[in-house]
Design a protein around this motif. Structure first.
Motif, PDB file in Angstrom:
ATOM      1  N   ILE A 182      -7.596 -11.487   9.396  1.00 18.96           N
ATOM      2  CA  ILE A 182      -7.745 -10.039   9.453  1.00 18.96           C
ATOM      3  C   ILE A 182      -6.372  -9.445   9.755  1.00 18.96           C
ATOM      4  CG2 ILE A 182      -8.960  -8.110  10.506  1.00 18.96           C
ATOM      5  CD1 ILE A 182     -10.812 -10.115   9.112  1.00 18.96           C
ATOM      6  N   VAL A 183      -5.926  -8.520   8.899  1.00 18.00           N
ATOM      7  CA  VAL A 183      -4.568  -7.988   8.995  1.00 18.00           C
ATOM      8  C   VAL A 183      -4.618  -6.466   9.080  1.00 18.00           C
ATOM      9  CG1 VAL A 183      -2.289  -7.910   7.922  1.00 18.00           C
ATOM     10  CG2 VAL A 183      -3.711  -9.945   7.664  1.00 18.00           C
ATOM     11  N   LEU A 184      -3.950  -5.914  10.107  1.00 17.03           N
ATOM     12  CA  LEU A 184      -3.886  -4.473  10.330  1.00 17.03           C
ATOM     13  C   LEU A 184      -2.474  -3.970  10.077  1.00 17.03           C
ATOM     14  CD1 LEU A 184      -4.831  -1.705  11.569  1.00 17.03           C
ATOM     15  CD2 LEU A 184      -4.291  -2.698  13.807  1.00 17.03           C
ATOM     16  N   GLY A 185      -2.353  -2.881   9.309  1.00 16.04           N
ATOM     17  CA  GLY A 185      -1.049  -2.258   9.103  1.00 16.04           C
ATOM     18  C   GLY A 185      -0.987  -1.503   7.798  1.00 16.04           C
ATOM     19  N   ALA A 186      -0.015  -0.575   7.690  1.00 18.77           N
ATOM     20  CA  ALA A 186       0.164   0.240   6.489  1.00 18.77           C
ATOM     21  C   ALA A 186      -1.101   1.016   6.146  1.00 18.77           C
ATOM     22  CB  ALA A 186       0.634  -0.605   5.309  1.00 18.77           C
ATOM     23  N   ASP A 187      -1.743   1.568   7.178  1.00 20.33           N
ATOM     24  CA  ASP A 187      -2.932   2.429   7.033  1.00 20.33           C
ATOM     25  C   ASP A 187      -4.166   1.687   6.532  1.00 20.33           C
ATOM     26  OD1 ASP A 187      -1.205   4.430   7.815  1.00 20.33           O
ATOM     27  OD2 ASP A 187      -0.998   5.320   5.822  1.00 20.33           O
TER      28      ASP A 187
ATOM     29  N   PHE B 294       0.846  -1.185   0.000  1.00 18.21           N
ATOM     30  CA  PHE B 294       0.000   0.000   0.000  1.00 18.21           C
ATOM     31  C   PHE B 294       0.885   1.240   0.000  1.00 18.21           C
ATOM     32  CE2 PHE B 294      -2.836  -3.151   1.982  1.00 18.21           C
ATOM     33  CZ  PHE B 294      -3.886  -3.087   1.077  1.00 18.21           C
ATOM     34  N   ASP B 295       0.318   2.333  -0.441  1.00 19.38           N
ATOM     35  CA  ASP B 295       1.079   3.573  -0.561  1.00 19.38           C
ATOM     36  C   ASP B 295       1.055   4.338   0.755  1.00 19.38           C
ATOM     37  OD1 ASP B 295       2.618   5.510  -1.747  1.00 19.38           O
ATOM     38  OD2 ASP B 295       0.906   6.610  -2.574  1.00 19.38           O
ATOM     39  N   ALA B 296       1.456   3.665   1.829  1.00 17.87           N
ATOM     40  CA  ALA B 296       1.542   4.331   3.126  1.00 17.87           C
ATOM     41  C   ALA B 296       2.907   5.025   3.216  1.00 17.87           C
ATOM     42  CB  ALA B 296       1.392   3.320   4.253  1.00 17.87           C
TER      43      ALA B 296
ATOM     44  N   ASP C 100      -4.411  12.104   6.675  1.00 15.44           N
ATOM     45  CA  ASP C 100      -3.493  13.225   6.484  1.00 15.44           C
ATOM     46  C   ASP C 100      -2.097  12.797   6.081  1.00 15.44           C
ATOM     47  OD1 ASP C 100      -5.499  15.055   7.190  1.00 15.44           O
ATOM     48  OD2 ASP C 100      -5.061  14.817   9.329  1.00 15.44           O
ATOM     49  N   GLY C 101      -1.901  11.504   5.857  1.00 17.93           N
ATOM     50  CA  GLY C 101      -0.608  11.011   5.403  1.00 17.93           C
ATOM     51  C   GLY C 101       0.516  11.201   6.400  1.00 17.93           C
ATOM     52  N   GLU C 102       0.207  11.011   7.698  1.00 15.99           N
ATOM     53  CA  GLU C 102       1.249  11.120   8.728  1.00 15.99           C
ATOM     54  C   GLU C 102       2.327  10.056   8.483  1.00 15.99           C
ATOM     55  OE1 GLU C 102       1.537  13.355  11.026  1.00 15.99           O
ATOM     56  OE2 GLU C 102      -0.404  14.369  10.819  1.00 15.99           O
ATOM     57  N   LYS C 103       3.586  10.461   8.610  1.00 15.90           N
ATOM     58  CA  LYS C 103       4.682   9.579   8.224  1.00 15.90           C
ATOM     59  C   LYS C 103       4.981   8.481   9.236  1.00 15.90           C
ATOM     60  CE  LYS C 103       7.079  13.185   5.577  1.00 15.90           C
ATOM     61  NZ  LYS C 103       8.335  13.963   5.454  1.00 15.90           N
ATOM     62  N   PHE C 104       4.550   8.648  10.499  1.00 12.32           N
ATOM     63  CA  PHE C 104       5.041   7.763  11.544  1.00 12.32           C
ATOM     64  C   PHE C 104       3.928   6.975  12.235  1.00 12.32           C
ATOM     65  CE2 PHE C 104       7.877  11.510  11.272  1.00 12.32           C
ATOM     66  CZ  PHE C 104       8.968  10.862  10.696  1.00 12.32           C
ATOM     67  N   PHE C 105       2.861   6.666  11.505  1.00 12.63           N
ATOM     68  CA  PHE C 105       1.751   5.915  12.071  1.00 12.63           C
ATOM     69  C   PHE C 105       1.980   4.407  11.950  1.00 12.63           C
ATOM     70  CE2 PHE C 105      -2.033   9.126  11.955  1.00 12.63           C
ATOM     71  CZ  PHE C 105      -1.414   9.859  12.949  1.00 12.63           C
ATOM     72  N   ARG C 106       3.160   3.922  12.337  1.00 10.90           N
ATOM     73  CA  ARG C 106       3.373   2.467  12.357  1.00 10.90           C
ATOM     74  C   ARG C 106       2.417   1.850  13.359  1.00 10.90           C
ATOM     75  NH1 ARG C 106       3.363   3.278  16.798  1.00 10.90           N
ATOM     76  NH2 ARG C 106       4.967   3.489  18.386  1.00 10.90           N
TER      77      ARG C 106
END
Length: 415
Positions: free
Chosen positions: A226-231, A201-203, A253-259
């Motif tokens: 069910i898989v959570l990650g990369a927005d 994904f384009d996270a 908002d495309g925050e860079k550090f939402f790991r």
């Protein structure tokens, strides 16, 4: 008799007393942070209600698993990845070494953060070094391989956290990172790859990385991951790896550090996903096909969530333990808090995930201070203090609580 894990998962609502004495995976028999009933202590210390403690060779963040009379834990030993098994009296039964350890970068981490999982016949372990192996319950290696040699180097900024999970047919690993990301299923008996799903994904930057563990569920007769990650949150067919649906928009908002560190939890027909470094909580109705972002989000709330601890289920509610130790009960249907209890303020955070035992909630702070909260009274009714750094989640079996710290593996029980 050994009972396959998938049988336990599929009959989770009808656990027999015998099966309830096992802890096959990180989040317990149901995979949702709930423990079987039992007579567990609410207070302990080094001199009270400690049945035994065993020194650990080194720091490790994985949660033990329990099957039959075995407590199994992964841990660095020397410069190797180790798997150690103890009996219920704390005596070492066996240990197996598996490849060189890749040490942790963070003070709370090591090369042994992923938790083991067992189906009652075999044990599956995964390490930061990429070592991925199947052992029998006597510690013999059935098969092993290195997933970084197979699929490419780890590009996570920090330390591997995701644990393997079991489906009816496969053992599954999620790798969500900067660079090639995937979900892969392997034959339990041979370790051969059965399917591999690309998950790209384009996270932005670190938001492209995840330390969460997939959920294994049944929905309308179909086993799903069910898989959570990369927005995003995605559902996959557990048999084939085909994507069923996806939810985006977790990072508008495309925050860079939402790991993502905390995993999602499934409560009834809802996926509850903590995100945005513990600032948002999103509920997703199971079902649908393709991109269901506009149709399946039931609600999304800001302000009550968790960055590291994974939520737990409590009937039709979800229990959040924030990183600062506020325990919040949220109504799954509406997303509104039903009640909250703030544990005593402290500079140490909470990394271990909460466990629900009946109407009690157990949480552990990083300084190994535990709190027991009564959900009916909505107050702290007990405390415990041990030695070391605590990031692994507690285990509840046979009227005992197993707590793994940086220094020891403790067995807590009423004397």
């Amino acid at each position: 008799m050994r009972i396959p894990l998938f049988a336990v998962i599929l009959s989770a609502l009808f656990l027999s007393p015998a099966v309830a004495d096992y802890w096959q995976q990180w989040r317990g028999p149901r995979g949702d942070g709930t423990a079987p009933p039992g007579d567990y202590p609410t207070t302990w210390s080094d001199t009270e209600n400690v049945l035994w403690k065993i020194p650990m060779p080194a720091m490790g963040g994985s949660t033990p698993v329990v099957w039959d009379n075995q407590i199994i834990v992964t841990v660095p030993k020397g410069n190797r990845n180790a798997v150690m098994a103890f009996d219920m009296d704390g005596q070492l039964m066996w240990e197996t070494l598996l490849g060189l350890e890749k040490p942790g970068k963070h003070r709370k981490a090591s090369g042994s953060n992923p938790s083991p999982v067992t189906d009652g016949q075999h044990l599956f372990v995964y390490f930061k070094s990429g070592e991925f192996a199947c052992l029998d319950l006597e510690g013999h290696v059935v098969w092993k391989q290195n997933l970084q040699d197979k699929y490419g180097e780890d590009t996570l900024w920090w330390d591997l956290g995701t644990s393997p999970v079991l489906t009816e047919q496969h053992v599954v690993i999620a790798c969500i990172q900067s660079g090639p990301s995937y979900l892969a299923a392997f034959d339990k008996a041979t370790g051969d790859e059965v399917w591999k799903a690309t998950r790209e994904f384009d996270a932005p930057e670190e938001a492209n990385q995840s330390y969460s563990t997939p959920n294994v569920i049944k929905h309308n007769g179909q086993e799903q991951l069910i898989v959570l990650g990369a927005d995003h949150v995605n559902a996959y067919d557990a048999r084939t790896g085909e994507e069923i649906w996806r939810i985006g928009g977790l990072n508008p908002d495309g925050e860079k550090f939402f790991r993502s560190i905390a995993s999602s939890v499934v409560v009834g027909d809802m996926v509850i996903a903590p995100y945005a470094r513990g600032t948002t909580l999103t509920a997703i109705r199971l079902g649908g096909e393709g991109d269901v972002t506009q149709s399946r989000i039931a609600w999304s709330k800001s302000g009550v969530s968790a960055d590291v601890p994974t939520p737990a289920a409590l009937n039709n509610q979800v229990i959040i333990c924030t990183d600062k130790g506020e325990v919040v009960c949220v109504n799954v249907a509406s997303g509104e808090p039903a009640w909250s209890v703030q544990t005593p303020k402290n500079r140490d955070a909470f990394s271990a995930s909460p466990i629900v035992v009946g109407d009690r909630i157990y949480v552990i702070r990083e300084d190994a201070k535990s709190f027991v909260i009564d959900a009916t009274k909505q107050e702290v009714i007990g405390e415990g203090q041990l030695e070391g750094l605590a990031v692994a989640s507690p285990v509840f079996v046979q009227n005992r609580i197993l707590i793994r710290t940086s220094d020891y593996l403790y067995c807590i029980g009423k004397k």
